[in-house]
Design a protein around this motif. Structure first.
Motif, PDB file in Angstrom:
ATOM      1  N   MET A   1       6.651   0.516 -10.908  1.00 19.91           N
ATOM      2  CA  MET A   1       6.877   1.270  -9.674  1.00 19.91           C
ATOM      3  C   MET A   1       7.188   0.269  -8.554  1.00 19.91           C
ATOM      4  O   MET A   1       6.452  -0.692  -8.357  1.00 19.91           O
ATOM      5  N   PRO A   2       8.244   0.515  -7.788  1.00 22.30           N
ATOM      6  CA  PRO A   2       8.641  -0.438  -6.751  1.00 22.30           C
ATOM      7  C   PRO A   2       7.861  -0.327  -5.446  1.00 22.30           C
ATOM      8  O   PRO A   2       8.083  -1.109  -4.542  1.00 22.30           O
ATOM      9  N   VAL A   3       6.924   0.629  -5.327  1.00 22.37           N
ATOM     10  CA  VAL A   3       6.203   0.825  -4.068  1.00 22.37           C
ATOM     11  C   VAL A   3       4.701   0.727  -4.308  1.00 22.37           C
ATOM     12  O   VAL A   3       4.165   1.363  -5.208  1.00 22.37           O
ATOM     13  N   VAL A   4       4.032  -0.084  -3.504  1.00 26.45           N
ATOM     14  CA  VAL A   4       2.570  -0.187  -3.518  1.00 26.45           C
ATOM     15  C   VAL A   4       2.092   0.247  -2.138  1.00 26.45           C
ATOM     16  O   VAL A   4       2.575  -0.246  -1.122  1.00 26.45           O
ATOM     17  N   LEU A   5       1.148   1.181  -2.106  1.00 29.38           N
ATOM     18  CA  LEU A   5       0.605   1.704  -0.848  1.00 29.38           C
ATOM     19  C   LEU A   5      -0.808   1.178  -0.646  1.00 29.38           C
ATOM     20  O   LEU A   5      -1.610   1.174  -1.578  1.00 29.38           O
ATOM     21  N   LEU A   6      -1.121   0.742   0.582  1.00 28.13           N
ATOM     22  CA  LEU A   6      -2.415   0.132   0.872  1.00 28.13           C
ATOM     23  C   LEU A   6      -3.055   0.707   2.125  1.00 28.13           C
ATOM     24  O   LEU A   6      -2.361   1.083   3.064  1.00 28.13           O
ATOM     25  N   ASN A   7      -4.366   0.712   2.128  1.00 22.55           N
ATOM     26  CA  ASN A   7      -5.177   0.878   3.328  1.00 22.55           C
ATOM     27  C   ASN A   7      -6.012  -0.392   3.420  1.00 22.55           C
ATOM     28  O   ASN A   7      -7.098  -0.479   2.866  1.00 22.55           O
ATOM     29  N   PRO A   8      -5.491  -1.440   4.084  1.00 19.13           N
ATOM     30  CA  PRO A   8      -6.180  -2.730   4.082  1.00 19.13           C
ATOM     31  C   PRO A   8      -7.502  -2.713   4.848  1.00 19.13           C
ATOM     32  O   PRO A   8      -7.689  -1.914   5.767  1.00 19.13           O
ATOM     33  N   ASP A   9      -8.387  -3.608   4.443  1.00 16.13           N
ATOM     34  CA  ASP A   9      -9.641  -3.802   5.178  1.00 16.13           C
ATOM     35  C   ASP A   9      -9.311  -4.144   6.620  1.00 16.13           C
ATOM     36  O   ASP A   9      -8.340  -4.842   6.910  1.00 16.13           O
ATOM     37  N   GLY A  10     -10.098  -3.632   7.527  1.00 17.21           N
ATOM     38  CA  GLY A  10      -9.891  -3.894   8.943  1.00 17.21           C
ATOM     39  C   GLY A  10      -9.107  -2.804   9.650  1.00 17.21           C
ATOM     40  O   GLY A  10      -8.995  -2.814  10.877  1.00 17.21           O
ATOM     41  N   LEU A  11      -8.542  -1.859   8.883  1.00 14.89           N
ATOM     42  CA  LEU A  11      -7.845  -0.702   9.465  1.00 14.89           C
ATOM     43  C   LEU A  11      -8.562   0.565   9.020  1.00 14.89           C
ATOM     44  O   LEU A  11      -9.198   0.593   7.970  1.00 14.89           O
ATOM     45  N   LYS A  13      -9.599   3.863   7.256  1.00 14.00           N
ATOM     46  CA  LYS A  13      -9.279   4.441   5.947  1.00 14.00           C
ATOM     47  C   LYS A  13      -8.934   5.914   6.136  1.00 14.00           C
ATOM     48  O   LYS A  13      -9.592   6.632   6.885  1.00 14.00           O
ATOM     49  N   THR A  14      -7.887   6.357   5.463  1.00 15.55           N
ATOM     50  CA  THR A  14      -7.482   7.753   5.538  1.00 15.55           C
ATOM     51  C   THR A  14      -6.935   8.196   4.201  1.00 15.55           C
ATOM     52  O   THR A  14      -6.326   7.400   3.483  1.00 15.55           O
ATOM     53  N   GLU A  15      -7.163   9.431   3.849  1.00 16.15           N
ATOM     54  CA  GLU A  15      -6.606   9.996   2.620  1.00 16.15           C
ATOM     55  C   GLU A  15      -5.282  10.693   2.889  1.00 16.15           C
ATOM     56  O   GLU A  15      -4.555  11.020   1.966  1.00 16.15           O
ATOM     57  N   VAL A  16      -4.969  10.941   4.141  1.00 10.20           N
ATOM     58  CA  VAL A  16      -3.768  11.689   4.506  1.00 10.20           C
ATOM     59  C   VAL A  16      -2.522  10.814   4.415  1.00 10.20           C
ATOM     60  O   VAL A  16      -1.449  11.277   4.054  1.00 10.20           O
ATOM     61  N   TYR A  17      -2.646   9.536   4.750  1.00  5.97           N
ATOM     62  CA  TYR A  17      -1.519   8.611   4.672  1.00  5.97           C
ATOM     63  C   TYR A  17      -2.059   7.214   4.415  1.00  5.97           C
ATOM     64  O   TYR A  17      -3.261   6.984   4.446  1.00  5.97           O
ATOM     65  N   ARG A  18      -1.164   6.266   4.137  1.00  8.88           N
ATOM     66  CA  ARG A  18      -1.544   4.872   3.948  1.00  8.88           C
ATOM     67  C   ARG A  18      -1.025   4.067   5.129  1.00  8.88           C
ATOM     68  O   ARG A  18      -0.024   4.400   5.741  1.00  8.88           O
ATOM     69  N   GLN A  19      -1.701   2.965   5.409  1.00  7.84           N
ATOM     70  CA  GLN A  19      -1.334   2.122   6.543  1.00  7.84           C
ATOM     71  C   GLN A  19      -0.140   1.219   6.233  1.00  7.84           C
ATOM     72  O   GLN A  19       0.609   0.850   7.132  1.00  7.84           O
ATOM     73  N   VAL A 106       2.321  11.978  -2.449  1.00  5.42           N
ATOM     74  CA  VAL A 106       1.640  10.682  -2.385  1.00  5.42           C
ATOM     75  C   VAL A 106       1.571  10.304  -0.908  1.00  5.42           C
ATOM     76  O   VAL A 106       2.571  10.376  -0.201  1.00  5.42           O
ATOM     77  N   PRO A 107       0.394   9.914  -0.409  1.00  9.38           N
ATOM     78  CA  PRO A 107       0.225   9.643   1.026  1.00  9.38           C
ATOM     79  C   PRO A 107       0.815   8.306   1.475  1.00  9.38           C
ATOM     80  O   PRO A 107       0.146   7.289   1.460  1.00  9.38           O
ATOM     81  N   ALA A 108       2.075   8.305   1.857  1.00  8.25           N
ATOM     82  CA  ALA A 108       2.770   7.099   2.324  1.00  8.25           C
ATOM     83  C   ALA A 108       2.446   6.822   3.793  1.00  8.25           C
ATOM     84  O   ALA A 108       1.905   7.685   4.488  1.00  8.25           O
ATOM     85  N   PRO A 109       2.804   5.642   4.299  1.00  8.00           N
ATOM     86  CA  PRO A 109       2.664   5.377   5.727  1.00  8.00           C
ATOM     87  C   PRO A 109       3.412   6.439   6.534  1.00  8.00           C
ATOM     88  O   PRO A 109       4.527   6.830   6.163  1.00  8.00           O
TER      89      PRO A 109
END
Length: 134
Positions: A1-11, A13-19, A106-109
């Motif tokens: 898969m060419p896309v990796v979605l993250l919610n990095p430490d320090g931001l 956390k949400t299930e609705v979208y990724r940072q 999929v919860p994208a930015p």
């Protein structure tokens, strides 16, 4: 898969979208703003934000599919919502939840931007998407 979605430490956390989205594909798909039109170009769910959000998501899924992409390939979403107020968030989420399985959401930015109006009276929400595929 060419896309990796993250919610990095320090931001937050949400299930609705990724940072953050990291994309490694070479082909970009840009989906124009989709609204709650049916296949005949008729506005559906008049006055119903959740209903319009659901239909707009369906339309984004159709556009992505036509380009050989899915929500797994999406790296950026932008929502425009008429007369946005924080109190509208539960109804907005209800529209997402209504179609999440159907479109394999999929919860994208994402960004949500409140606007005074969109291009046509009665249109409450517009969704733009950018995807990256190999």
């Amino acid at each position: 898969m060419p896309v990796v979605l993250l919610n990095p430490d320090g931001l937050p956390k949400t299930e609705v979208y990724r940072q953050v989205a990291i994309a490694t594909g070479t082909r970009q798909v840009h989906v124009a703003g989709q609204v709650a039109y049916d296949v005949n170009g008729q506005l559906v769910a008049h006055g119903d934000l959740a209903g319009q959000v659901a239909q707009a998501w369906r339309n984004v899924a159709i556009a992505l599919s036509a380009a050989g992409a899915t929500f797994k390939d999406v790296v950026r979403l932008t929502f425009y919502v008429v007369d946005w107020k924080r109190e509208m968030f539960p109804e907005f989420l209800a529209g997402l939840e209504r179609v999440a399985e159907e479109v394999q959401l999929v919860p994208a930015p994402a960004s949500l931007i409140g606007v005074s109006m969109l291009f046509e009276p009665g249109v409450l929400v517009e969704v733009e998407a950018t995807a990256v595929v190999d």
